[in-house]
Design a protein around this motif. Structure first.
Motif, PDB file in Angstrom:
ATOM      1  N   LEU A 194      33.257  36.126  40.748  1.00 56.62           N
ATOM      2  CA  LEU A 194      31.900  36.521  40.371  1.00 56.62           C
ATOM      3  C   LEU A 194      31.196  35.496  39.707  1.00 56.62           C
ATOM      4  CD1 LEU A 194      33.015  39.910  39.134  1.00 56.62           C
ATOM      5  CD2 LEU A 194      31.989  39.371  41.407  1.00 56.62           C
ATOM      6  N   THR A 206      33.286  43.545  43.325  1.00 60.93           N
ATOM      7  CA  THR A 206      34.263  43.591  42.351  1.00 60.93           C
ATOM      8  C   THR A 206      35.641  44.399  43.003  1.00 60.93           C
ATOM      9  OG1 THR A 206      32.935  42.992  40.266  1.00 60.93           O
ATOM     10  CG2 THR A 206      35.088  43.896  40.146  1.00 60.93           C
ATOM     11  N   GLN A 207      35.130  45.442  43.219  1.00 67.13           N
ATOM     12  CA  GLN A 207      36.157  46.499  43.599  1.00 67.13           C
ATOM     13  C   GLN A 207      37.016  46.189  44.939  1.00 67.13           C
ATOM     14  OE1 GLN A 207      35.343  50.565  43.057  1.00 67.13           O
ATOM     15  NE2 GLN A 207      36.810  51.109  44.449  1.00 67.13           N
ATOM     16  N   GLY A 210      33.253  37.299  35.126  1.00 64.62           N
ATOM     17  CA  GLY A 210      32.033  36.936  35.698  1.00 64.62           C
ATOM     18  C   GLY A 210      31.294  36.146  34.960  1.00 64.62           C
ATOM     19  N   VAL A 213      39.059  36.980  41.188  1.00 59.20           N
ATOM     20  CA  VAL A 213      38.090  37.840  40.843  1.00 59.20           C
ATOM     21  C   VAL A 213      36.975  37.327  39.841  1.00 59.20           C
ATOM     22  CG1 VAL A 213      37.080  39.833  40.775  1.00 59.20           C
ATOM     23  CG2 VAL A 213      39.172  39.732  41.930  1.00 59.20           C
ATOM     24  N   ASN A 214      37.542  36.952  38.645  1.00 56.15           N
ATOM     25  CA  ASN A 214      36.557  36.340  37.749  1.00 56.15           C
ATOM     26  C   ASN A 214      35.955  35.035  38.204  1.00 56.15           C
ATOM     27  OD1 ASN A 214      35.696  35.658  35.089  1.00 56.15           O
ATOM     28  ND2 ASN A 214      37.248  34.030  35.003  1.00 56.15           N
ATOM     29  N   VAL A 239      31.322  41.975  34.443  1.00 53.33           N
ATOM     30  CA  VAL A 239      32.220  43.388  34.647  1.00 53.33           C
ATOM     31  C   VAL A 239      33.109  43.331  33.665  1.00 53.33           C
ATOM     32  CG1 VAL A 239      33.363  44.784  36.166  1.00 53.33           C
ATOM     33  CG2 VAL A 239      31.527  42.994  36.997  1.00 53.33           C
ATOM     34  N   VAL A 281      29.952  47.687  35.112  1.00 49.63           N
ATOM     35  CA  VAL A 281      29.048  46.513  35.496  1.00 49.63           C
ATOM     36  C   VAL A 281      27.690  46.576  34.665  1.00 49.63           C
ATOM     37  CG1 VAL A 281      27.871  45.216  37.589  1.00 49.63           C
ATOM     38  CG2 VAL A 281      29.973  46.435  38.122  1.00 49.63           C
TER      39      VAL A 281
END
Length: 549
Positions: A408, A384-385, A462, A404-405, A418, A370
């Motif tokens: 973020l 994220t995790q 992100g 997730v992208n 990230v 990150v």
């Protein structure tokens, strides 16, 4: 992950020492200060080490690091511990060898005025030689009223909250005890302009009073460490366009305010007219200047401690989150065995690693890095995790990374992203993987050589919520191991500035046989290589093996 883009620019200007041009530093890369070829702030003097110090912008905050210099680095007259990050603030004084450099950050890197009152001195150099002299040291006894005032001044400084408050009291006491009509505290800027810190009596804007003017000759003399004073000699040369005569001064004195031989400001006193200057004014004002310098040095030392403590507290909180989310240091999921080690660096707390079994019997392995530092990096890492962990159990790999992208990109601040490597290892050793700007994955083959696994990959997550990630394929066979790592491993330097690099990793892994041996050997080699140089970035290393069925 090292220096980030964005943030205020930094400027360093010499206010004492050999002439050098100001240095402008963009907040994109770590800038080396030294006399070596790699230095972006080049200072040619034997007391400057080839790799003396460095400055880097992290989380929109500039940090200074002494890189083990032979003669040391001081910030605001406080000697820095090599390898330890120290936050920089606007107006700080950086001392290296014969130079004192003033720090300008953001807007004040343009104006050089920390008080908003940058004033040009009056050019009286043409006619000042007969009227300005270096004041001799005087040992006359101090009158009782000055001694009492000085003791009261010293007592008041003991509880002073900050430098502006100290400056206000200093000029008031100096004027009251000396008999001068006006007292000012001036900050040097490296040129013929000065920054007005405090003035007594203060200007009254309602009266339309013009800005105060100061003798350039007096300022220049005092900036060299000498107390300069105006004498009552013959009338100066009337041909000078700007002169002491134009200033209308009948008496003036300028005293360096120095701590540990570093002149950063001046106590300037003057008057026009026939008012009598108090006996012992020179000795009294010199004592006032020295007490002010000691007070400022103590305030700045305390300020540096607060800055460092604040960053350390943020990093500690982020490291706590990082350790809480890290899986066990080793274990087995199905046919996949792993060993992982994560060592926090001095600056960044944003590495992530995860291993999780999936419903179809495959195993997902995640490693990432990150941007940024402290609490914000820790929160981004945790988000994220945890988000990816939940999605991988029920979604296709590309779909999970894409979600997730988008998550973020819509929530993280600018310049926060990230890098990520995610691989889903099937029971037959085939791997579906996505490399989102990470790039640090190699395969240790049976004969001990390393082969870099290269995927087309994509941008870090992100940044662009519309980016489409595509899973690619690779494989691992029994007896082979995947070595995953973050850039803190290969970019860690030794005392000479040389990076550890992947070639050293390859040499270490030629004779290892298990994931645990891989991890122990690599981290030991890195510690021996770096020596006393602190790890500036987080270092995470993982070894993944596929065991025989």
């Amino acid at each position: 992950m090292n220096a980030e883009s964005g943030g205020p620019k930094l400027r360093l200007a010499a206010i004492s020492g050999p002439p050098v041009q100001p240095f402008e530093i963009a907040p994109t890369d770590e800038a080396i200060i030294g006399r070596g070829n790699e230095a972006s702030v080049f200072l040619a003097d034997p007391t400057i080490s080839r790799l003396h110090a460095s400055v880097v912008c992290r989380n929109r905050r500039w940090l200074l690091i002494d890189r083990g210099s032979r003669h040391g680095t001081s910030l605001n007259d406080v000697r820095l511990t090599p390898g330890i990050q120290t936050p920089l603030a606007d107006g700080d004084l950086l001392r290296l060898g014969p130079w004192v450099l003033r720090v300008g950050i953001g807007a004040s890197a343009e104006s050089w005025s920390t008080s908003g009152t940058l004033l040009a001195t009056v050019d009286d150099t043409a006619d000042s030689s007969s009227r300005v002299r270096t004041a001799p040291e005087r040992t006359l006894p101090m009158p009782e009223h000055q001694l009492r005032l000085l003791l009261e001044f010293a007592a008041s400084l003991a509880g002073i909250p900050d430098e502006p408050a100290a400056a206000g009291i200093t000029v008031r006491v100096a004027r009251e005890g000396s008999g001068f009509a006006r007292a000012a505290l001036l900050r040097l800027t490296g040129g013929d302009a000065v920054d007005l810190i405090a003035l007594d009596p203060p200007l009254d804007p309602s009266e339309g009073t013009e800005a105060p003017r100061f003798s350039r000759t007096l300022v220049r003399a005092a900036s060299e460490g000498r107390t300069a004073e105006l004498t009552a000699s013959a009338e100066p040369d009337i041909r000078a366009a700007h002169s002491i005569a134009e200033l209308g001064l009948t008496a003036a004195m300028c005293i360096p305010v120095a701590a540990r031989d570093s002149v950063g400001s001046l106590l300037y006193l003057d008057q026009a007219g026939g008012r009598e200057i108090a006996a012992g004014a020179h000795g009294f004002c010199t004592a006032v200047a020295r007490l002010h310098a000691l007070c400022v040095m103590n305030l700045r030392r305390a300020d540096l401690e607060r800055r460092s403590s604040r960053i350390e507290a943020e990093l500690s909180a982020a490291r706590g989150a990082q350790q809480m989310l890290m899986p066990e240091s080793g274990g087995r999921r199905g046919r996949v065995r792993w060993a992982v080690g994560a060592q926090p660096g001095r600056f960044v707390a944003g590495d992530l690693f995860d291993v999780l079994p999936l419903p179809d019997g495959s195993v997902a392995v995640v490693i990432g890095d990150v941007t940024g530092e402290g609490v914000e990096a820790g929160v981004l890492m945790a988000a994220t995790q945890s988000h990816l962990h939940a999605l991988l159990a029920h979604h296709d790999l590309a779909d999970a990374v894409g979600q997730v992208n988008r998550y973020l990109a819509h929530r993280s601040s600018a310049n926060r992203f990230v890098t990520l490597w995610v691989g889903v290892i099937s029971t037959d050793g085939s791997i579906r993987a996505i490399d989102a700007g990470h790039g640090h994955c190699v395969r240790r083959q049976v004969d001990g050589t390393l082969e870099r696994i290269t995927l087309r990959g994509g941008i870090p997550i992100g940044i662009d919520p519309s980016f489409t990630y595509v899973a690619e394929t690779c494989s691992i066979q029994p007896g082979e191991r995947l070595i995953l790592y973050t850039d803190g491993l290969v970019e860690q330097t030794d005392a000479h500035g040389e990076e550890f690099g992947l070639e050293r990793v390859a040499r270490v892994l030629r004779s290892t046989a298990t994931p645990d041996e891989d991890l122990g050997a690599v981290l030991l080699a890195l510690r021996q290589f770096s020596g006393d140089v602190p790890w500036t970035d987080d270092v995470t290393v993982a070894s993944i093996a596929l065991e025989s069925a």
